[in-house]
Design an enzyme around this catalytic site. Structure first.
Site, mmCIF file in Angstrom:
data_model
loop_
_atom_site.group_PDB
_atom_site.id
_atom_site.type_symbol
_atom_site.label_atom_id
_atom_site.label_comp_id
_atom_site.label_asym_id
_atom_site.label_seq_id
_atom_site.Cartn_x
_atom_site.Cartn_y
_atom_site.Cartn_z
ATOM 1 N N ASP A 43 0.881 -1.174 0.000
ATOM 2 C CA ASP A 43 0.000 0.000 0.000
ATOM 3 C C ASP A 43 0.919 1.225 0.000
ATOM 4 O O ASP A 43 1.375 1.670 1.054
ATOM 5 C CB ASP A 43 -0.894 -0.022 1.250
ATOM 6 C CG ASP A 43 -1.809 1.189 1.309
ATOM 7 O OD1 ASP A 43 -2.106 1.772 0.249
ATOM 8 O OD2 ASP A 43 -2.231 1.560 2.424
ATOM 9 N N GLU A 82 -1.421 -1.782 -4.595
ATOM 10 C CA GLU A 82 -2.726 -1.108 -4.640
ATOM 11 C C GLU A 82 -2.660 0.105 -5.569
ATOM 12 O O GLU A 82 -1.688 0.846 -5.575
ATOM 13 C CB GLU A 82 -3.139 -0.673 -3.232
ATOM 14 C CG GLU A 82 -4.547 -0.106 -3.205
ATOM 15 C CD GLU A 82 -5.074 0.145 -1.791
ATOM 16 O OE1 GLU A 82 -4.699 -0.577 -0.863
ATOM 17 O OE2 GLU A 82 -5.874 1.080 -1.629
ATOM 18 N N ASP A 133 -2.221 0.904 7.200
ATOM 19 C CA ASP A 133 -1.428 0.775 5.976
ATOM 20 C C ASP A 133 -0.968 -0.669 5.773
ATOM 21 O O ASP A 133 -1.027 -1.202 4.666
ATOM 22 C CB ASP A 133 -0.230 1.728 6.015
ATOM 23 C CG ASP A 133 -0.682 3.174 6.172
ATOM 24 O OD1 ASP A 133 -1.108 3.761 5.174
ATOM 25 O OD2 ASP A 133 -0.667 3.674 7.305
#
Lengths: 167, 167
Positions: free
Chosen positions: B7, B67, B140
């Site tokens: 992420d 992501e 996260d």
């Protein structure tokens, strides 16, 4: 001082290396790194990184100047360009180069004296400033050279101001 | 199959490694790479790249899942995130990992079954899917794990469809 200017893009990344000595500017080398349209995006990022790393190893610039992203209305392409710019900056940092950043506006102001200058005007001014016979055909390479020139001019102005401050 | 989920962010980059074997998912490792706010931006990019490269060398995942960027209204922060994402992808490609990309919507759909799921819901579902005693505190890291889980689920679905196609 040898300055590497970079105009990052995920399709074409331009670079231009300018030497400055005794108040003279000399084009050392310029070119573009072209990404194959059909390649996956991660491969394109690797191509930018590897290509710039190769240029840095070959030409040994002292510093790098990377053009900032113009906040256009097309958010998707700006984000894509962000990826390209990220790996371009990384190639400089990993090679130990200090990195300076200027906006397209600052670069145009420094080279043409007019923030809304067209690409062709930048090409023509780059030709004149570097005393070239012909313009640099690639707009991306020309823009990268303009970024180098912008930094050299700005560094000079900063030098003059600092000198004046010491008087 | 060992999957590294990422992420990416220019302040905090989360990562989560999930093992899949015999239809079971097991959390192998997760964490965050934190960037010092005062550091220059190029140094932050280097920190993301070096940090992820270290994780890859240590944990030896088979593939990476990164992501995608949510097209929020804040263009400036999306472009900044683009830089972070660019170097994150590069760290995977340079380590020889195939890179897969999913949107936040796809990840939430795969993990929570609801595209507008809150962060806390993702954390709770990650806890349940991986059979953990407690939620992963860092959102996260939890989001990065969710990306891994999303890919494993999608790969399974693709496998089922391909198998059906061969019948």
């Amino acid at each position: 001082m040898r300055v590497l200017g970079i105009d990052p893009g995920s399709s074409i990344t331009g670079y231009g290396i300018v030497d400055e000595a005794d108040n003279k500017l000399l084009l050392y080398e310029c070119g573009v790194i072209r990404m194959q349209a059909a390649k996956p995006f991660p491969d394109k990022l690797k191509r930018i990184y590897d290509g710039l790393t190769e240029v840095i190893l070959k030409c040994r610039p002292d510093i790098a100047v990377v053009e900032n992203i113009f906040l256009s209305k097309n958010v998707k392409s700006a984000i894509k360009m962000g990826h390209a710019r990220g790996v371009a900056i990384l190639s400089c940092v990993n090679a130990g180069l200090p990195v300076y950043e200027y906006t397209p506006l600052e670069i145009k102001m420094a080279v043409v004296g007019y923030g809304a200058a067209e690409k062709a005007q930048v090409q023509e001014m780059v030709r004149r400033i570097l005393n070239l016979d012909n313009i640099i055909e690639s707009e991306d390479a020309s823009d990268a050279i303009a970024a180098s020139v912008c930094h050299i001019h700005s560094a000079k102005v900063r030098g003059i101001i600092e000198k004046a401050g010491r008087l």
